[in-house]
Write an enzyme that holds these catalytic residues in place. Structure first.
Site, PDB file in Angstrom:
ATOM      1  N   GLY A  72      -6.616  62.800 -12.308  1.00 46.05           N
ATOM      2  CA  GLY A  72      -6.443  63.655 -13.478  1.00 46.05           C
ATOM      3  C   GLY A  72      -5.778  64.972 -13.146  1.00 46.05           C
ATOM      4  O   GLY A  72      -4.986  65.075 -12.205  1.00 46.05           O
TER       5      GLY A  72
ATOM      6  N   LEU B 141      -5.221  55.209 -15.918  1.00 46.61           N
ATOM      7  CA  LEU B 141      -4.642  56.428 -15.320  1.00 46.61           C
ATOM      8  C   LEU B 141      -5.079  56.647 -13.866  1.00 46.61           C
ATOM      9  O   LEU B 141      -6.267  56.702 -13.574  1.00 46.61           O
ATOM     10  CB  LEU B 141      -5.035  57.654 -16.161  1.00 46.61           C
ATOM     11  CG  LEU B 141      -4.389  58.984 -15.719  1.00 46.61           C
ATOM     12  CD1 LEU B 141      -2.897  58.970 -15.923  1.00 46.61           C
ATOM     13  CD2 LEU B 141      -5.035  60.156 -16.441  1.00 46.61           C
ATOM     14  N   ASP B 142      -4.100  56.809 -12.981  1.00 44.34           N
ATOM     15  CA  ASP B 142      -4.346  57.107 -11.557  1.00 44.34           C
ATOM     16  C   ASP B 142      -5.145  56.017 -10.845  1.00 44.34           C
ATOM     17  O   ASP B 142      -5.765  56.263  -9.805  1.00 44.34           O
ATOM     18  CB  ASP B 142      -5.050  58.468 -11.384  1.00 44.34           C
ATOM     19  CG  ASP B 142      -4.177  59.624 -11.867  1.00 44.34           C
ATOM     20  OD1 ASP B 142      -2.951  59.463 -11.862  1.00 44.34           O
ATOM     21  OD2 ASP B 142      -4.727  60.667 -12.241  1.00 44.34           O
ATOM     22  N   GLU B 143      -5.128  54.814 -11.425  1.00 42.95           N
ATOM     23  CA  GLU B 143      -5.882  53.704 -10.819  1.00 42.95           C
ATOM     24  C   GLU B 143      -4.958  52.578 -10.352  1.00 42.95           C
ATOM     25  O   GLU B 143      -5.420  51.538  -9.909  1.00 42.95           O
ATOM     26  CB  GLU B 143      -6.884  53.135 -11.842  1.00 42.95           C
ATOM     27  CG  GLU B 143      -8.080  54.024 -12.115  1.00 42.95           C
ATOM     28  CD  GLU B 143      -9.112  53.989 -10.986  1.00 42.95           C
ATOM     29  OE1 GLU B 143      -8.927  53.234 -10.006  1.00 42.95           O
ATOM     30  OE2 GLU B 143     -10.097  54.732 -11.096  1.00 42.95           O
TER      31      GLU B 143
END
EC number: 3.5.1.10
Lengths: 293, 293, 293, 293
Positions: free
Chosen positions: C210, C236-238
């Site tokens: 994040g 997100l961001d995974e």
């Protein structure tokens, strides 16, 4: 420290190493032999040295069905090896390399090595420890490993080296590991064991050969120090490099502090080099090594 | 690329550097002067070189109340400096170092340096770029920086160096940055600018001095390569090291691939060395540097 | 910056990638096809994922004799591929990946990427640059690359993404590179381009997902920071990690100083990820990647 | 392993640590006290946390002339400490920290720690080793260190922790080192020993808290793993980080291989954290640490 590593059963797991002039068809031919021998390829790494026109291969193989003698696998390779003029070797991984360890008075590499062997992360046998000092007799004996004190003085060096040769024979050692052994081996001895003696030097070779490398590093004001594990040749500190480890340092560190940090690097580089050597991952090519890690 | 770094107002932020023989009372005396001058110590780093009996100090100071001329701060230090036989300097951080950049035909360090200057992470002025080739004229001009083509041939080297001296004067440059400048400066020129010329060499010095270090590194089979930023002295590649960066490599990498990886290391080591130099963090002590990073 | 990388002639250099259930005979079968097609194996890397029972292979091949159309090579693989139920692909290395670059207001990754493309170390085409700001129009145009300003506001996001899709089509881009693009793409858009969008996140994922990762890192007091290049998924961001770079830090560094150090790491991790992607070295396996570097 | 580190004589070498609100005059005042006490400053490090408005200082001092009791030095600081509302401490370096070591069944950190203590690179006393297993009794006894087997089951945990408290008292331990101790300490116990319990966690926190971090790391496909030494708080794996070590990994490494590489990182991060703690180099500030290394 009772955990022991898993050694495969005889005739089940093999490493094949191949070197030859590069040309089309090598992989197809070798993989054909392995298919016939009911081998599954667990891992295969190759390196085509386009400058030298050489091809190098390491295969980690598992035999399905009944066990196979390493001699039979060797025989099965002969036809293809002849057709491609290969240098090759097959190793049964149930037979561990036997490493005679030499040490003087600093024990960090020895302590680390013995811990790794006992905890199973370094798959070698250590049949004996040899030293020009008595310092580590207790440690060796606590680990249940025979300890030989072979003092070295200027005039006893030939005798000491004769004793060393005898111990190599007696213990059927295939490898000699210099775990901070502070005596220089004679050219003759080095030449007798090509690719079989591994030293750890406490600098990032080719920087700071010879004596007191941490003092040299301090005087030169370098911002990184390191350790180099290499095969020993008659040319001091010039043998083929297997592994190097390194770390950032700064102006505040005295030679003694550099040495303290360096001990960690020495132990790690040495252990990795020994493991790769033990697992037949290192190919010697002149002054260079290929490491199929 | 429009973000510009913050430069303090004149008379507000200072760096003090002190070197002297180590004895009791230095810190108390210097901090007393700063207290009288209404200075707050933002950062203070010191190094007592016990072997040499030397003491080195760097203070980053902020003036409270009205601004102070650097000359006044200098004068305020005089008594203490005399009492302790100090070598000292005070720098007003509103005056940036002026760095004349020299480059040949490889632009990675130059491109990186210009980006850092413009984005504000490297607090220097670049009044001009000088090259023995025309390659980077467009780049320089796009950045709005004067570009001087000073060709160098065997018989024109003295003339080229005379022109270089003229440019240093003309642009009031206090530092010369060799951003992969492939000409060897004459001993005379080196001696004229002690501690003012910074070079980036593409090896982990003292390994692989001279030409083609990546080829030398490949031939020797090292497992780590690096780059070295150092002050230039008349002794080629022997000047005091400011910074080194380094990375693990393996047998598969050709000299060209080593060079490609090395470019990143060169740009980073060079940029850090220039920043430390610009911020008065580097103390030159013979062949060594103290870096108060 | 006029050095351009060497692109092979069409029909001469290929990359083959293969994935299938692991069983005996795969290498023999594939190398047999390549032998028939007069291909020399420049490099071959494989990975047997014993837990999943999967086999993955990447071969870098050179065609001897006359050129071969990639469609012919593809056709030649069909029989073997069917027999082993392989997923496979062949790529002619003369056709470079076309990478649409998206950026917001921080230019370090963009500047680094453009320098690498021009100097030849990153073998991709950049047909256009897209941004939600005008900041880098000049830079793009100086490099002769079309620049598209596509502003994004809360209520214009669908329109902006529609325009983005149009640009991907228009420029026949196969890859979207988020070079510090600070807008979150919609789940729909992410799903349309699986394995085709590469992001650089400024933390060592999974730490500090994040916003403001350097501030998070500072607050948590970590002693190492890093950057993560990953494929973008709807989560997100995974997405699967391609590459990470990292460096030691200490308590003295503010979030702004961490960000400054981090920029170097971001640019390097991003560039490596893009190069590996461009050279067909990355195999996507669920949340993980196999990188045949 | 007979080399023992040099411990200074009582009353000769001291460490002073100071924390207070930042304002002008602190360094001058403290250095004034030290001058009066005939102390030479061997090393001084400070950190002004401008965000928090805090000032932190560590001085390594040598007493010239006759020895001084640490209580006298403490008393000498009182006036200045009151004037600046300082938190401060003085430590006589002849009194080593007494570290009770807890371990379960993995011995790499314990083995490394004992080697460092004996060879002199880790200046602590280890008065006893405690374990919930018998595994390392032999090792402890070989080193001449008392070994206590304190088994822990679900219903005996309170009793086990009571015994642990008794051992801390009995051995006058000031520090508890969890050298891969696989039991979670109760919140109550953690709260009783703030800043006195050091744990080594086998991940780069805050990534991969809790159980099986190497398996978590493998599943997430990270390209770097690490180890974190931290003070223990009631909040599991959330305590202030003292040190982290880390290394690049790739897709080929199984969770077991990651664990094997990780052992080296754990031992090194743990040893550094313990040394810094022992030398009074670590300042605890909420969730963060300041490390004057």
């Amino acid at each position: 420290m009772s955990v022991h590593p898993i050694t495969p059963e005889p005739g089940r797991e093999f490493v094949l190493t191949v070197s030859c002039a590069d040309r089309r068809g090598i992989v197809h031919a070798v993989s054909g032999v392995m298919l016939e021998q009911s081998m599954t390829i667990l891992d295969s790494q190759q390196f085509a040295d386009t400058t030298a026109g050489e091809f190098h291969l390491r295969m980690h193989l598992v035999r399905e069905g009944i066990a196979l003698a390493v001699e039979e696998l060797d025989a099965a390779m002969r036809g293809v090896a002849a057709a491609f003029a290969m240098t090759y070797a097959v190793h049964d991984l149930s037979r561990r390399r036997r490493v005679l360890v030499l040490v003087s008075q600093q024990g960090h590499c020895l302590n680390d090595l013995l811990f790794r062997v006992e905890s199973g992360s370094l798959p070698v046998e250590v049949p004996a420890i040899v030293s020009n000092h008595e310092t580590f007799r207790d440690l060796a004996e606590w680990h249940g490993i025979p300890f030989h004190h072979v003092p070295v003085a200027l005039d006893t060096k030939p005798a000491a080296e004769a004793e060393l040769r005898r111990l190599v024979d007696h213990y059927r050692a295939d490898t000699i590991a210099l775990a901070r052994y502070m005596q220089i081996l004679s050219s003759g001895l080095c030449a007798e064991f090509p690719g079989r003696i591994i030293n750890i030097h406490h600098s990032l070779l080719p920087s700071f050969k010879g004596a007191k490398p941490y003092t040299q590093a301090h005087d030169r004001g370098v911002k990184v120090i390191g350790a180099t594990a290499h095969y020993v040749t008659a040319d001091l500190d010039e043998g083929p490099i297997i592994e190097q480890d390194f770390r950032r340092v700064d102006h505040r560190m005295s030679p003694a502090e550099l040495a303290s940090v360096g001990q960690e690097l020495e132990a790690m580089a040495f252990a990795r080099a020994l493991r790769w050597h033990a697992e037949h991952r290192v190919v010697l090519r002149g002054r260079r090594t290929i490491v199929f890690d």
